[in-house]
Design a protein around this motif. Structure first.
Motif, mmCIF file in Angstrom:
data_model
loop_
_atom_site.group_PDB
_atom_site.id
_atom_site.type_symbol
_atom_site.label_atom_id
_atom_site.label_comp_id
_atom_site.label_asym_id
_atom_site.label_seq_id
_atom_site.Cartn_x
_atom_site.Cartn_y
_atom_site.Cartn_z
ATOM 1 N N ASP A 1 -23.333 26.385 -6.647
ATOM 2 C CA ASP A 1 -23.778 27.541 -6.651
ATOM 3 C C ASP A 1 -24.910 27.565 -5.228
ATOM 4 N N ASP B 1 -14.639 26.035 -7.419
ATOM 5 C CA ASP B 1 -15.232 26.535 -8.704
ATOM 6 C C ASP B 1 -15.401 28.021 -8.551
ATOM 7 N N VAL B 2 -15.046 28.709 -9.626
ATOM 8 C CA VAL B 2 -14.923 30.178 -9.857
ATOM 9 C C VAL B 2 -15.934 30.662 -10.706
ATOM 10 N N THR C 1 -19.786 25.325 -13.682
ATOM 11 C CA THR C 1 -20.496 24.776 -12.472
ATOM 12 C C THR C 1 -21.243 23.435 -12.751
ATOM 13 N N THR D 1 -22.762 32.086 -11.508
ATOM 14 C CA THR D 1 -21.853 31.767 -10.130
ATOM 15 C C THR D 1 -21.178 33.466 -9.561
HETATM 16 MG MG LIG Z 1 -20.569 28.691 -12.503
#
Ligand SMILES: [Mg+2]
Ligand SMILES: Nc1nc2c(ncn2[C@@H]2O[C@H](COP(=O)(O)OP(=O)(O)OP(=O)(O)O)[C@@H](O)[C@H]2O)c(=O)[nH]1
Length: 633
Positions: free
Chosen positions: A29, A60-61, A17, A40
C-alpha cells in the motif's frame, strides 16, 4: 530461473496486504490515500525468492467493491491465486466475486489462506473451513490447500510459504513460441529518464534496445532501460514483473490497459467475437445490445454485446457473442475476459476471445454459428484454415494471420506448411496465402470471363489484364498476378503485352471478313506515305465504318496498321520505308524542314506534319524550331 505470478484475492479488510507484507517484508500500500484510509485502492507488487531460483511474483489487489476494476487489471496475468478469507468473518461478497473472476479468467490453481485465526475460536474456524470447502466445491479450487495463518502471531506463515512454493513449482513453464506481450498496469515518469510502464510479461522476452510498439495507439519506441524488482537488467523474461523505460514517448501517450509488444504483432479492434458465459448467480439475463464493461488484460472498455443465436442469455447459460467495443482493445484469440454489468457494477460473466478481426456475417445465421464453433473447438490447423476461408479472394498475409491468431512465430509457418501440403490453401507468394476454394473460384471465374469475352468479341485478340482483373471482382493484385502466371504456365492462358486471352482462342474470319481485311491491308500498302482515312478505305470495300470498326482494329492489333495520329494510319511496311528514307536524308543534310519531307516523300503537309511529330514521339528525331535533327546526332 522461473517466474510464477501469484495474485491475492478476497474481501475488503480480510488481511491480504498484511499477509503479503508478512511474507515478503514489502508494504504494497504505497499511496497516501491507502495509508490514510487503511485500505488498498490500486495494485501493489512484491516478490519472494526461493533458494532454487524460483521467483514468486505477488500482485496484491484491493478488496473494496468499488475497486474491482483495479483488481481485474491485476489478475489478468496471474498463474495462481491466493484467496484470502478472514477467519472471523468468513465468506463475504467480494470473496465470491473475486473467486468468480478467477474462474472466468481460467486461473488454473491456487490456495486459500484463512487468516486472522488469532481472532476466532477453533470451533468457529472449523465451521468457516466447512463453509469455504463447499464454496470451492464447484470451482477450480475444489480440494485446494486451506492454510490457517495469523499475521499477528506468525502462526502458519512458514507452512503457507512452503505450500505456495510447491504450487508455483507445479505451474507449467510458459511458452517461448508466443508473441511477447506486456499489458500495462502502471505508467509514470521518472525524472531524468522519462516515461516508464510496468506490467507482467506474458510470454517471450524483452531486451534493452528492442524496438517495440504500444497498442492500441501505435506509438513506436526503443527500450531505453529495463528493470525487474528495482534492478536494471538487459533482458526480462515471461512471468517477470517488468518496468520498461520508453525512449521518446510522452507520459500522456500511454495509459493502463495499453499493451507493449513487437511492432505489427497485434491488431487493435473495435469488434471481437467470443464465447460468452453468464454466471449462475448473475442478477438477471443478458440481453442482446446490453451495454457492458469488457475487461481483457489490464484494459476496461465499454461494449455492446450481440448474442449470436438468441436474444437473451440466462444466468448459467453459455453461447457466443460479438462485442462492439466503444474503444479499441488489443487481444489475441484464446485470451480470457470478464464482463461486468453497466449498472449496478457487478461481475456477470466472461469468456474466451475467438476472433479480433471478425468477418462480416448477417447475425444469427447458422453460418456464423458454425464459424464460431470451429474457432472455439477446431484444431489449430482448422482454425487457421477457417480464417483463410473467411479472407476469401483477398487472401491474407502471414504477418496478419499472426496478429489475429494465438500461433507463435514458429508454429504459424509450420501450420501454413501443413495446410499447403494438404492442398487446403495455396501460397500466392512467400508471404501471401489463399484458401483453395477461393483460389479455385477465382480461377474458374477468370476462365469464364475470358470465354465470355471471346464469345462476345470474336475478332479481338484478347482483353486487357486490368479490365479482366476488375471484372473478376477486382481481385487482389498479387493474387491475380499469381493466378495468371500459373494459368500461363499450364498453357491455358496466353498473355501478350497487357492483353490476355485463352490459349485456345483464335480469330476466325469468314470469307467476306477475310476479303475486307486483305483489301484494307492491300490498300494501305499501296498508298505508301499517303494513306486513305479509315472511312475511305472501308467505304471502298463496301463497308460503312470508322477506325473503330473491328476488322480495321484487327489489323491494328496485329500491328499491320500503325496509328500515327487520330484517323491516320500507315501500313507498317510503308511506315518502315518512310523511316529509312528520313534517316538517310537526315544523315546527309543534318536537318530538314516540312518542305524537305514533302519533297522527299512526294506528300502533302497533311501527311508530312503528323509523320514528323510521330518520329519525334518515337524518339528518332528531335525538333529544333521548325526543323528536325536525328536524335543523338
Ligand atoms: Mg489490501
Ligand atoms: N488480528 C489480526 N489482524 C489482522 C491480521 N491480518 C490483518 N489484520 C488487520 O486487518 C486489517 C486489514 O488488513 P489489510 O491487510 O489492510 O486487509 P486487506 O485485505 O489488504 O484490505 P483491502 O486491501 O482494503 O481489501 C488491518 O488492520 C490489519 O492489521 C491478522 O492475522 N490478525
Amino acid at each position: 530461473m522461473r517466474h510464477v505470478v501469484v495474485g491475492t484475492a478476497g474481501h475488503i479488510d480480510h488481511g491480504k496486504t498484511s499477509l503479503v507484507k508478512a511474507l515478503t517484508g514489502t508494504d504494497t500500500d504505497r499511496l497516501p490515500e491507502e495509508k490514510a484510509r487503511g485500505i488498498t485502492i490500486d495494485l501493489g507488487f512484491a516478490f519472494l525468492e526461493e533458494p532454487d531460483g524460483l521467483t514468486i511474483e505477488i500482485v496484491d489487489v484491493p478488496g473494496h467493491e468499488r475497486f474491482v476494476k483495479n483488481m481485474l487489471a491485476g489478475v489478468g496475468g496471474i498463474d495462481l491465486v491466493m484467496l484470502v478469507i478472514a477467519a472471523d468473518e468468513g465468506v463475504m461478497p467480494q470473496t465470491r466475486e473475486h473467486l468468480a473472476i478467477c474462474s472466468l479468467l481460467h486461473i488454473k490453481s491456487g490456495l486459500v489462506v484463512l487468516t486472522k485465526t488469532d481472532l476466532a475460536e477453533p470451533d468457529w474456524i472449523e465451521l468457516v473451513q466447512e463453509d469455504v470447502r463447499s464454496l470451492l466445491e464447484p470451482t477450480f479450487l475444489a480440494g485446494c490447500p486451506i492454510v490457517p495463518v495469523s499475521v499477528r502471531t506468525g502462526a502458519g506463515l512458514v507452512a503457507l510459504r512452503a505450500e505456495l512454493a510447491a504450487l508455483a513449482r507445479s505451474v507449467p513453464v510458459k511458452g517461448t513460441d508466443q508473441t511477447p506481450r506486456l499489458p500495462i498496469d502502471r505508467v509514470f515518469t521518472v525524472r531524468g529518464f522519462g516515461t516508464v510502464v510496468t506490467g507482467t510479461l506474458t510470454a517471450g522476452a524483452l531486451a534493452v534496445d528492442d524496438r517495440l510498439e504500444s497498442y492500441p495507439r501505435g506509438v513506436q519506441f526503443k527500450v531505453r532501460g529495463l528493470q525487474v524488482h528495482g534492478r536494471a537488467v538487459e533482458r526480462a523474461a515471461a512471468g517477470q514483473r517488468t518496468a520498461v523505460n520508453l525512449q521518446g514517448v510522452e507520459r500522456a501517450a500511454i495509459e493502463r490497459g495499453d499493451v507493449v509488444a513487437p511492432p505489427g504483432a497485434l491488431v487493435p479492434t473495435l469488434l471481437a467475437d467470443a464465447t460468452l458465459e453468464l454466471l449462475k448467480d448473475a442478477p438477471r439475463p443478458l440481453k442482446t445490445r446490453d451495454r457492458v464493461r469488457f475487461h481483457v488484460g489490464t484494459q476496461e472498455v465499454m461494449a455492446r454485446v450481440l448474442l449470436v443465436d438468441r436474444t437473451q442469455l440466462e444466468p448459467g447459460e453459455a453461447s457466443y457473442g460479438r462485442f462492439r467495443l466503444e474503444a479499441p482493445i488489443v487481444a489475441l484469440p484464446g485470451d480470457r475476459f470478464v464482463v461486468r454489468s453497466y449498472s449496478p457494477i457487478v461481475t456477470i460473466g466472461g469468456g474466451t476471445v475467438l476472433d479480433v478481426v471478425p468477418p462480416r456475417f448477417k447475425r444469427k445465421t447458422p453460418a456464423l454459428l458454425a464459424h464460431l464453433t470451429l474457432l472455439e473447438r477446431g484444431t489449430p490447423a482448422q482454425v487457421l484454415e477457417e480464417h483463410l476461408k473467411q479472407a476469401g479472394a483477398a487472401g491474407a498475409r502471414g504477418a496478419d494471420l499472426r496478429a489475429r491468431t494465438a500461433f507463435g512465430p514458429e508454429r504459424l509457418p509450420a501450420l501454413l506448411d501443413e495446410l499447403q501440403k494438404a492442398g487446403a490453401i495455396v501460397a500466392v507468394d512467400r508471404e501471401w496465402y489463399l484458401h483453395r476454394e477461393a483460389n479455385d473460384r477465382l480461377r474458374s471465374q477468370t476462365l469464364g470471363l475470358l470465354e465470355a469475352f471471346h464469345a462476345e468479341n470474336p475478332l479481338r485478340a484478347g482483353i486487357s489484364r486490368e479490365e479482366l482483373r476488375s471484372r473478376a471482382g477486382n481481385a487482389q493484385e498479387r493474387v491475380f498476378d499469381q493466378l495468371l502466371t500459373r494459368l500461363e504456365a499450364e498453357g491455358v492462358v496466353r498473355s501478350e503485352r497487357d492483353q490476355v486471352r485463352l490459349a485456345a482462342h483464335t480469330i476466325k474470319l469468314n470469307a467476306e471478313q477475310q476479303k475486307v481485311v486483305s483489301g484494307l491491308e492491300a490498300d494501305f500498302l499501296r498508298a505508301g506515305a499517303a494513306p486513305p482515312s479509315p472511312e475511305e478505305a472501308l467505304a471502298k470495300l463496301g463497308v460503312k465504318g470508322t477506325e473503330r470498326h473491328e476488322l480495321f482494329q484487327l489489323l491494328v492489333a496485329e500491328r499491320r496498321l500503325v496509328r500515327v495520329k487520330e484517323s491516320l494510319y500507315f501500313h507498317a511496311d510503308a511506315l518502315g520505308a518512310v523511316q529509312d528514307k528520313l534517316i538517310a536524308c537526315l544523315r546527309e543534310k543534318k536537318d530538314i524542314g516540312p518542305a524537305d519531307v514533302k519533297d522527299l516523300l512526294g506528300i502533302t503537309r497533311k501527311y508530312a506534319i503528323p509523320l514528323m511529330e510521330y518520329f519525334d514521339a518515337q524518339r528518332i528525331t528531335v525538333r529544333q524550331g521548325e526543323r528536325r535533327v536525328l536524335r543523338g546526332a
